[in-house]
Design an enzyme around this catalytic site. Structure first.
Site, PDB file in Angstrom:
ATOM      1  N   SER A 166       0.833  -1.202   0.000  1.00 15.79           N
ATOM      2  CA  SER A 166       0.000   0.000   0.000  1.00 15.79           C
ATOM      3  C   SER A 166       0.868   1.253   0.000  1.00 15.79           C
ATOM      4  O   SER A 166       1.792   1.383   0.804  1.00 15.79           O
ATOM      5  CB  SER A 166      -0.915   0.017   1.233  1.00 15.79           C
ATOM      6  OG  SER A 166      -1.773  -1.091   1.233  1.00 15.79           O
ATOM      7  N   GLU A 249       0.313  -3.913  13.219  1.00 15.96           N
ATOM      8  CA  GLU A 249      -0.605  -3.922  12.088  1.00 15.96           C
ATOM      9  C   GLU A 249      -2.000  -4.328  12.524  1.00 15.96           C
ATOM     10  O   GLU A 249      -2.996  -3.750  12.091  1.00 15.96           O
ATOM     11  CB  GLU A 249      -0.109  -4.870  11.002  1.00 15.96           C
ATOM     12  CG  GLU A 249      -1.003  -4.896   9.777  1.00 15.96           C
ATOM     13  CD  GLU A 249      -0.518  -5.860   8.694  1.00 15.96           C
ATOM     14  OE1 GLU A 249      -0.662  -5.531   7.512  1.00 15.96           O
ATOM     15  OE2 GLU A 249      -0.004  -6.928   9.054  1.00 15.96           O
TER      16      GLU A 249
END
Length: 406
Positions: A166, A249
Protein backbone atom coordinates in the site's frame (compact mmCIF):
# COMPACT_ATOMS: atom_id res chain seq x y z
CA UNK A 1 -17.10 -1.99 31.27
CA UNK A 2 -17.02 1.79 31.75
CA UNK A 3 -18.64 3.83 28.96
CA UNK A 4 -17.83 7.24 30.45
CA UNK A 5 -14.77 9.49 30.28
CA UNK A 6 -12.87 10.14 33.48
CA UNK A 7 -12.64 13.84 34.41
CA UNK A 8 -9.16 13.94 32.87
CA UNK A 9 -10.35 12.26 29.67
CA UNK A 10 -13.35 14.59 29.44
CA UNK A 11 -11.05 17.60 29.76
CA UNK A 12 -8.77 16.23 27.03
CA UNK A 13 -11.75 15.59 24.76
CA UNK A 14 -12.88 19.19 25.25
CA UNK A 15 -9.37 20.43 24.44
CA UNK A 16 -9.20 18.33 21.28
CA UNK A 17 -12.64 19.41 20.12
CA UNK A 18 -11.75 23.08 20.55
CA UNK A 19 -8.53 22.63 18.57
CA UNK A 20 -10.31 20.78 15.75
CA UNK A 21 -13.03 23.45 15.63
CA UNK A 22 -10.32 26.05 15.13
CA UNK A 23 -8.27 24.12 12.57
CA UNK A 24 -10.58 21.81 10.57
CA UNK A 25 -13.99 21.75 8.90
CA UNK A 26 -16.72 19.81 10.66
CA UNK A 27 -18.44 17.21 8.47
CA UNK A 28 -21.88 18.07 7.19
CA UNK A 29 -22.43 14.35 6.53
CA UNK A 30 -21.19 11.49 8.72
CA UNK A 31 -19.95 9.62 5.65
CA UNK A 32 -17.84 12.44 4.20
CA UNK A 33 -14.12 11.70 4.19
CA UNK A 34 -10.82 12.11 2.41
CA UNK A 35 -9.08 8.82 1.70
CA UNK A 36 -5.68 7.94 0.23
CA UNK A 37 -7.45 6.16 -2.64
CA UNK A 38 -9.05 9.37 -3.93
CA UNK A 39 -7.97 10.68 -7.33
CA UNK A 40 -7.27 14.25 -6.17
CA UNK A 41 -3.63 14.85 -7.22
CA UNK A 42 -3.27 17.43 -4.44
CA UNK A 43 -4.56 15.12 -1.72
CA UNK A 44 -1.10 14.00 -0.58
CA UNK A 45 -0.05 17.63 -0.28
CA UNK A 46 -3.16 18.39 1.78
CA UNK A 47 -2.52 15.34 3.95
CA UNK A 48 1.06 16.40 4.63
CA UNK A 49 -0.06 19.90 5.58
CA UNK A 50 -2.66 18.50 7.99
CA UNK A 51 -0.17 16.03 9.46
CA UNK A 52 2.36 18.81 10.10
CA UNK A 53 -0.28 20.94 11.80
CA UNK A 54 -1.43 18.03 13.93
CA UNK A 55 2.15 17.11 14.89
CA UNK A 56 3.00 20.68 15.87
CA UNK A 57 0.00 20.66 18.22
CA UNK A 58 1.08 17.35 19.78
CA UNK A 59 -1.82 15.28 18.45
CA UNK A 60 -0.08 13.26 15.71
CA UNK A 61 1.05 10.40 17.96
CA UNK A 62 -0.08 11.01 21.50
CA UNK A 63 1.34 7.79 22.98
CA UNK A 64 4.88 8.32 21.67
CA UNK A 65 7.56 9.60 24.06
CA UNK A 66 8.01 13.36 24.16
CA UNK A 67 11.53 13.13 22.76
CA UNK A 68 10.03 11.69 19.56
CA UNK A 69 7.34 14.35 19.22
CA UNK A 70 4.59 12.61 21.16
CA UNK A 71 2.97 13.54 24.46
CA UNK A 72 3.79 10.41 26.43
CA UNK A 73 0.04 10.00 26.86
CA UNK A 74 -2.05 6.91 27.40
CA UNK A 75 -3.58 4.91 24.52
CA UNK A 76 -7.07 6.01 25.55
CA UNK A 77 -6.11 9.63 24.81
CA UNK A 78 -5.10 8.58 21.29
CA UNK A 79 -8.48 6.88 20.92
CA UNK A 80 -10.30 10.00 22.12
CA UNK A 81 -8.45 12.14 19.60
CA UNK A 82 -9.31 9.74 16.75
CA UNK A 83 -12.97 9.68 17.82
CA UNK A 84 -13.14 13.45 17.70
CA UNK A 85 -11.15 13.80 14.47
CA UNK A 86 -13.57 11.42 12.74
CA UNK A 87 -16.18 14.18 12.94
CA UNK A 88 -14.09 16.50 10.76
CA UNK A 89 -13.26 16.57 7.08
CA UNK A 90 -9.51 15.92 7.13
CA UNK A 91 -7.19 13.88 4.84
CA UNK A 92 -6.72 10.30 6.03
CA UNK A 93 -4.93 7.13 4.98
CA UNK A 94 -1.42 8.25 4.04
CA UNK A 95 0.43 7.84 7.33
CA UNK A 96 -1.35 4.92 9.02
CA UNK A 97 1.20 2.32 7.92
CA UNK A 98 4.27 4.43 8.53
CA UNK A 99 3.29 5.75 11.95
CA UNK A 100 1.27 2.71 13.00
CA UNK A 101 3.66 -0.05 11.90
CA UNK A 102 7.00 1.04 10.46
CA UNK A 103 8.16 3.70 12.90
CA UNK A 104 7.19 1.61 15.98
CA UNK A 105 9.38 -1.16 14.52
CA UNK A 106 12.18 1.37 14.00
CA UNK A 107 11.80 2.46 17.62
CA UNK A 108 12.32 -1.14 18.71
CA UNK A 109 15.42 -1.84 16.58
CA UNK A 110 16.99 1.31 15.06
CA UNK A 111 19.88 3.22 16.62
CA UNK A 112 19.30 6.48 18.54
CA UNK A 113 20.96 8.37 15.68
CA UNK A 114 18.60 6.79 13.14
CA UNK A 115 15.57 7.59 15.27
CA UNK A 116 16.75 11.18 15.55
CA UNK A 117 16.96 11.30 11.76
CA UNK A 118 13.76 9.49 10.72
CA UNK A 119 11.06 9.73 13.40
CA UNK A 120 10.31 13.47 13.34
CA UNK A 121 10.09 13.74 9.51
CA UNK A 122 7.66 10.81 9.53
CA UNK A 123 5.61 12.30 12.35
CA UNK A 124 5.34 15.66 10.59
CA UNK A 125 4.39 14.07 7.27
CA UNK A 126 7.58 15.13 5.51
CA UNK A 127 8.46 11.51 4.70
CA UNK A 128 6.03 8.62 4.12
CA UNK A 129 6.81 4.96 4.90
CA UNK A 130 5.53 1.63 3.58
CA UNK A 131 5.75 -2.00 4.67
CA UNK A 132 7.39 -4.45 2.25
CA UNK A 133 6.29 -7.90 3.45
CA UNK A 134 3.84 -9.77 1.18
CA UNK A 135 5.03 -11.55 -1.97
CA UNK A 136 3.31 -13.45 -4.79
CA UNK A 137 4.02 -16.75 -3.02
CA UNK A 138 3.97 -15.48 0.57
CA UNK A 139 0.92 -13.62 1.78
CA UNK A 140 -0.54 -15.00 4.99
CA UNK A 141 2.58 -17.13 5.36
CA UNK A 142 4.99 -14.20 5.66
CA UNK A 143 7.83 -16.52 6.66
CA UNK A 144 7.64 -18.09 3.18
CA UNK A 145 9.16 -15.03 1.46
CA UNK A 146 11.74 -15.47 -1.32
CA UNK A 147 13.17 -11.96 -1.67
CA UNK A 148 16.80 -12.48 -0.77
CA UNK A 149 19.51 -10.29 0.73
CA UNK A 150 23.12 -11.38 0.22
CA UNK A 151 26.20 -10.05 1.99
CA UNK A 152 28.49 -7.86 -0.07
CA UNK A 153 31.31 -6.24 1.90
CA UNK A 154 29.86 -3.89 4.52
CA UNK A 155 26.41 -4.03 2.98
CA UNK A 156 23.75 -6.22 1.41
CA UNK A 157 22.33 -6.71 -2.09
CA UNK A 158 18.57 -7.30 -2.32
CA UNK A 159 16.80 -9.06 -5.19
CA UNK A 160 13.17 -10.12 -5.38
CA UNK A 161 9.58 -8.90 -5.50
CA UNK A 162 6.96 -7.64 -3.08
CA UNK A 163 3.26 -7.21 -3.83
CA UNK A 164 0.15 -5.52 -2.41
CA UNK A 165 2.37 -2.81 -0.94
CA UNK A 166 0.00 0.00 0.00
CA UNK A 167 1.19 3.49 -0.92
CA UNK A 168 4.58 2.43 -2.29
CA UNK A 169 4.13 4.79 -5.24
CA UNK A 170 4.28 7.86 -3.00
CA UNK A 171 6.46 6.56 -0.18
CA UNK A 172 9.98 7.72 0.64
CA UNK A 173 11.11 4.80 2.83
CA UNK A 174 10.10 1.27 3.68
CA UNK A 175 10.89 -1.59 6.02
CA UNK A 176 11.56 -4.86 4.22
CA UNK A 177 11.80 -8.47 5.34
CA UNK A 178 14.28 -10.58 3.36
CA UNK A 179 15.71 -14.10 3.34
CA UNK A 180 19.38 -14.13 4.25
CA UNK A 181 19.85 -17.85 4.91
CA UNK A 182 17.88 -20.45 2.88
CA UNK A 183 19.68 -23.34 4.63
CA UNK A 184 17.68 -23.11 7.86
CA UNK A 185 13.92 -23.41 8.56
CA UNK A 186 11.95 -20.55 7.07
CA UNK A 187 11.34 -18.61 10.29
CA UNK A 188 15.05 -18.65 11.19
CA UNK A 189 16.62 -17.34 7.99
CA UNK A 190 15.02 -13.90 7.80
CA UNK A 191 16.50 -10.43 8.30
CA UNK A 192 14.80 -7.02 8.28
CA UNK A 193 16.17 -3.77 6.83
CA UNK A 194 14.90 -0.29 6.09
CA UNK A 195 15.67 1.42 2.80
CA UNK A 196 14.92 4.40 0.62
CA UNK A 197 12.25 3.76 -1.98
CA UNK A 198 14.32 5.97 -4.30
CA UNK A 199 17.28 3.55 -4.17
CA UNK A 200 18.67 2.45 -7.56
CA UNK A 201 17.08 -0.85 -8.55
CA UNK A 202 13.71 -0.25 -6.84
CA UNK A 203 10.79 -0.27 -9.29
CA UNK A 204 7.20 0.40 -8.20
CA UNK A 205 4.29 -0.68 -10.42
CA UNK A 206 0.78 0.31 -9.27
CA UNK A 207 -1.88 -2.40 -9.51
CA UNK A 208 -5.09 -1.14 -11.10
CA UNK A 209 -8.11 -2.38 -9.15
CA UNK A 210 -11.62 -3.01 -10.43
CA UNK A 211 -12.77 -0.10 -8.25
CA UNK A 212 -10.70 2.22 -10.42
CA UNK A 213 -8.14 2.90 -7.70
CA UNK A 214 -4.47 1.95 -7.74
CA UNK A 215 -3.27 2.26 -4.15
CA UNK A 216 -1.61 -1.19 -4.06
CA UNK A 217 1.65 -1.88 -5.83
CA UNK A 218 4.12 -4.46 -7.03
CA UNK A 219 7.66 -3.55 -6.01
CA UNK A 220 10.67 -5.10 -7.74
CA UNK A 221 14.22 -5.11 -6.34
CA UNK A 222 17.14 -5.60 -8.71
CA UNK A 223 20.59 -5.51 -7.10
CA UNK A 224 19.44 -2.94 -4.55
CA UNK A 225 22.31 -2.08 -2.21
CA UNK A 226 21.57 -1.48 1.48
CA UNK A 227 24.26 -0.74 4.09
CA UNK A 228 24.45 -3.09 7.07
CA UNK A 229 23.80 -0.06 9.28
CA UNK A 230 20.20 -0.17 8.02
CA UNK A 231 19.61 -3.67 9.35
CA UNK A 232 16.87 -3.85 12.02
CA UNK A 233 17.75 -6.51 14.56
CA UNK A 234 20.27 -9.31 14.28
CA UNK A 235 20.99 -11.26 11.11
CA UNK A 236 18.55 -14.18 11.03
CA UNK A 237 16.33 -12.57 13.66
CA UNK A 238 13.95 -10.96 11.16
CA UNK A 239 10.93 -13.01 12.21
CA UNK A 240 11.08 -11.43 15.66
CA UNK A 241 11.21 -7.96 14.07
CA UNK A 242 8.37 -8.91 11.71
CA UNK A 243 6.18 -9.93 14.65
CA UNK A 244 6.70 -6.46 16.14
CA UNK A 245 5.38 -4.97 12.90
CA UNK A 246 2.50 -7.43 12.58
CA UNK A 247 1.33 -6.85 16.16
CA UNK A 248 1.13 -3.14 15.40
CA UNK A 249 -0.60 -3.92 12.09
CA UNK A 250 -3.42 -5.76 13.87
CA UNK A 251 -4.11 -2.64 15.95
CA UNK A 252 -3.66 -0.24 13.02
CA UNK A 253 -5.95 -2.09 10.59
CA UNK A 254 -8.77 -2.85 13.05
CA UNK A 255 -12.16 -1.97 11.65
CA UNK A 256 -13.06 -0.51 8.27
CA UNK A 257 -13.68 3.21 8.62
CA UNK A 258 -16.14 5.43 6.82
CA UNK A 259 -18.17 2.49 5.46
CA UNK A 260 -21.94 2.29 5.25
CA UNK A 261 -23.70 0.34 7.97
CA UNK A 262 -27.13 -0.75 9.18
CA UNK A 263 -28.62 2.75 9.30
CA UNK A 264 -27.75 3.38 5.64
CA UNK A 265 -29.04 -0.07 4.65
CA UNK A 266 -32.35 0.65 6.39
CA UNK A 267 -32.56 3.97 4.54
CA UNK A 268 -31.90 2.17 1.26
CA UNK A 269 -34.58 -0.43 2.07
CA UNK A 270 -37.10 2.33 2.78
CA UNK A 271 -36.32 3.99 -0.57
CA UNK A 272 -36.35 0.77 -2.66
CA UNK A 273 -39.57 -0.61 -4.14
CA UNK A 274 -39.93 -4.39 -4.64
CA UNK A 275 -42.80 -6.23 -6.35
CA UNK A 276 -44.67 -6.48 -3.04
CA UNK A 277 -43.97 -2.92 -1.83
CA UNK A 278 -41.15 -1.12 -0.01
CA UNK A 279 -38.18 -3.39 0.68
CA UNK A 280 -38.24 -2.44 4.36
CA UNK A 281 -41.58 -4.30 4.70
CA UNK A 282 -40.21 -7.52 3.17
CA UNK A 283 -39.61 -10.16 5.85
CA UNK A 284 -36.42 -11.49 4.27
CA UNK A 285 -34.96 -8.01 4.02
CA UNK A 286 -35.95 -7.24 7.61
CA UNK A 287 -34.38 -10.50 8.78
CA UNK A 288 -31.07 -9.66 7.08
CA UNK A 289 -31.03 -6.19 8.57
CA UNK A 290 -31.81 -7.60 12.03
CA UNK A 291 -28.89 -10.04 11.79
CA UNK A 292 -26.48 -7.26 10.85
CA UNK A 293 -27.86 -5.02 13.58
CA UNK A 294 -27.03 -7.72 16.15
CA UNK A 295 -23.50 -7.97 14.73
CA UNK A 296 -23.17 -4.19 14.77
CA UNK A 297 -24.05 -4.05 18.47
CA UNK A 298 -21.73 -6.94 19.28
CA UNK A 299 -18.85 -5.14 17.56
CA UNK A 300 -19.70 -1.93 19.41
CA UNK A 301 -19.57 -3.68 22.79
CA UNK A 302 -16.36 -5.50 21.86
CA UNK A 303 -14.76 -2.17 20.97
CA UNK A 304 -15.86 -0.82 24.34
CA UNK A 305 -14.06 -3.71 26.01
CA UNK A 306 -10.90 -2.68 24.17
CA UNK A 307 -11.40 0.98 25.12
CA UNK A 308 -11.96 0.03 28.75
CA UNK A 309 -8.72 -1.99 28.74
CA UNK A 310 -6.86 0.97 27.25
CA UNK A 311 -8.36 3.37 29.80
CA UNK A 312 -6.95 1.12 32.56
CA UNK A 313 -3.49 1.14 31.00
CA UNK A 314 -3.82 -2.44 29.74
CA UNK A 315 -2.76 -3.69 26.31
CA UNK A 316 -5.54 -5.34 24.27
CA UNK A 317 -4.71 -8.97 23.60
CA UNK A 318 -5.32 -11.38 20.72
CA UNK A 319 -9.06 -11.28 21.38
CA UNK A 320 -9.07 -8.05 19.36
CA UNK A 321 -8.87 -10.28 16.27
CA UNK A 322 -12.53 -11.13 16.84
CA UNK A 323 -13.51 -7.63 15.68
CA UNK A 324 -12.08 -8.02 12.19
CA UNK A 325 -13.30 -11.62 11.87
CA UNK A 326 -16.86 -10.31 12.20
CA UNK A 327 -16.53 -6.84 10.66
CA UNK A 328 -14.87 -7.73 7.36
CA UNK A 329 -17.38 -10.39 6.17
CA UNK A 330 -20.21 -8.17 7.43
CA UNK A 331 -18.90 -5.30 5.32
CA UNK A 332 -18.69 -7.45 2.18
CA UNK A 333 -22.00 -9.26 2.69
CA UNK A 334 -23.89 -6.04 3.38
CA UNK A 335 -22.43 -4.44 0.24
CA UNK A 336 -23.42 -7.45 -1.86
CA UNK A 337 -26.94 -7.48 -0.41
CA UNK A 338 -27.39 -3.75 -1.08
CA UNK A 339 -26.20 -4.21 -4.66
CA UNK A 340 -28.71 -7.01 -5.15
CA UNK A 341 -31.46 -4.93 -3.58
CA UNK A 342 -30.79 -2.07 -6.01
CA UNK A 343 -30.82 -4.40 -9.02
CA UNK A 344 -29.28 -3.02 -12.19
CA UNK A 345 -29.07 0.42 -10.58
CA UNK A 346 -26.47 -0.96 -8.23
CA UNK A 347 -23.82 -1.02 -10.94
CA UNK A 348 -24.17 2.74 -11.33
CA UNK A 349 -22.39 5.14 -9.03
CA UNK A 350 -23.10 8.80 -8.36
CA UNK A 351 -26.30 8.72 -10.39
CA UNK A 352 -28.11 6.50 -7.89
CA UNK A 353 -28.51 7.35 -4.19
CA UNK A 354 -26.45 4.96 -2.02
CA UNK A 355 -25.07 3.13 -5.07
CA UNK A 356 -21.58 4.63 -4.93
CA UNK A 357 -21.05 3.86 -1.27
CA UNK A 358 -22.41 0.33 -1.29
CA UNK A 359 -20.70 -0.50 -4.57
CA UNK A 360 -17.34 0.67 -3.18
CA UNK A 361 -17.96 -1.32 0.00
CA UNK A 362 -18.82 -4.46 -1.95
CA UNK A 363 -15.71 -4.17 -4.10
CA UNK A 364 -13.39 -3.35 -1.19
CA UNK A 365 -14.84 -5.98 1.14
CA UNK A 366 -12.89 -8.91 -0.31
CA UNK A 367 -9.61 -7.04 0.04
CA UNK A 368 -10.34 -6.05 3.61
CA UNK A 369 -10.76 -9.74 4.47
CA UNK A 370 -7.12 -10.17 3.43
CA UNK A 371 -5.46 -6.95 4.65
CA UNK A 372 -4.05 -7.16 8.16
CA UNK A 373 -4.55 -10.93 8.33
CA UNK A 374 -6.91 -13.22 6.44
CA UNK A 375 -10.06 -14.62 8.03
CA UNK A 376 -8.28 -17.97 8.39
CA UNK A 377 -5.19 -16.51 10.09
CA UNK A 378 -7.28 -14.50 12.54
CA UNK A 379 -9.47 -17.50 13.34
CA UNK A 380 -6.32 -19.47 14.12
CA UNK A 381 -5.13 -16.67 16.42
CA UNK A 382 -8.43 -16.74 18.32
CA UNK A 383 -8.50 -20.54 18.43
CA UNK A 384 -4.92 -20.97 19.66
CA UNK A 385 -4.27 -17.84 21.72
CA UNK A 386 -7.71 -17.04 23.11
CA UNK A 387 -9.46 -20.42 23.34
CA UNK A 388 -6.29 -22.44 23.97
CA UNK A 389 -6.99 -25.01 21.25
CA UNK A 390 -4.13 -27.12 19.83
CA UNK A 391 -1.93 -25.45 17.20
CA UNK A 392 -2.15 -26.38 13.54
CA UNK A 393 0.16 -29.16 12.43
CA UNK A 394 3.21 -27.61 10.71
CA UNK A 395 5.04 -30.20 8.66
CA UNK A 396 7.58 -27.61 7.47
CA UNK A 397 8.56 -26.42 10.95
CA UNK A 398 12.05 -27.94 11.06
CA UNK A 399 12.71 -28.26 7.33
CA UNK A 400 15.36 -25.96 5.74
CA UNK A 401 13.71 -23.45 3.44
CA UNK A 402 15.65 -24.60 0.38
CA UNK A 403 14.36 -28.16 0.93
CA UNK A 404 10.67 -27.24 0.97
CA UNK A 405 8.70 -28.69 -1.92
CA UNK A 406 11.40 -31.20 -2.75
Amino acid sequence: MDFNDTPEEAAFRKEVRAWLDANATCKSDDKQSFRARNDDPNLLKKAKEWQAKKAAAGYARITWPKEYGGRGGSPILQVIYQQEESNYLVPLGFFDIGLGMCIPTMMAYATPEQLQRYVKPALYGEEVWCQLFSEPAAGSDVAGIRTRAERDGDGWVINGQKVWTSGAHYCDYGIIITRTDPNVPKHQGLTMFFLSMKSPGVEVRPIKQMSGGANFNEVFFTDVRVPDAQRLGKVGDGWKAALTTLMNERLAVGLPSGGLDVDELMELARDTELDDGPAIRNQQVRGKIADWYVQQQGLRLTRYRTLTALSKGQTPGPESSIIKIVAAPKMQDMGAFAMELMGQGGIMREEVPHAAGFQAQWIAGAGFRIAGGTDEILRNIVAERVLGLPSDVRVDKDVPFNKLGK
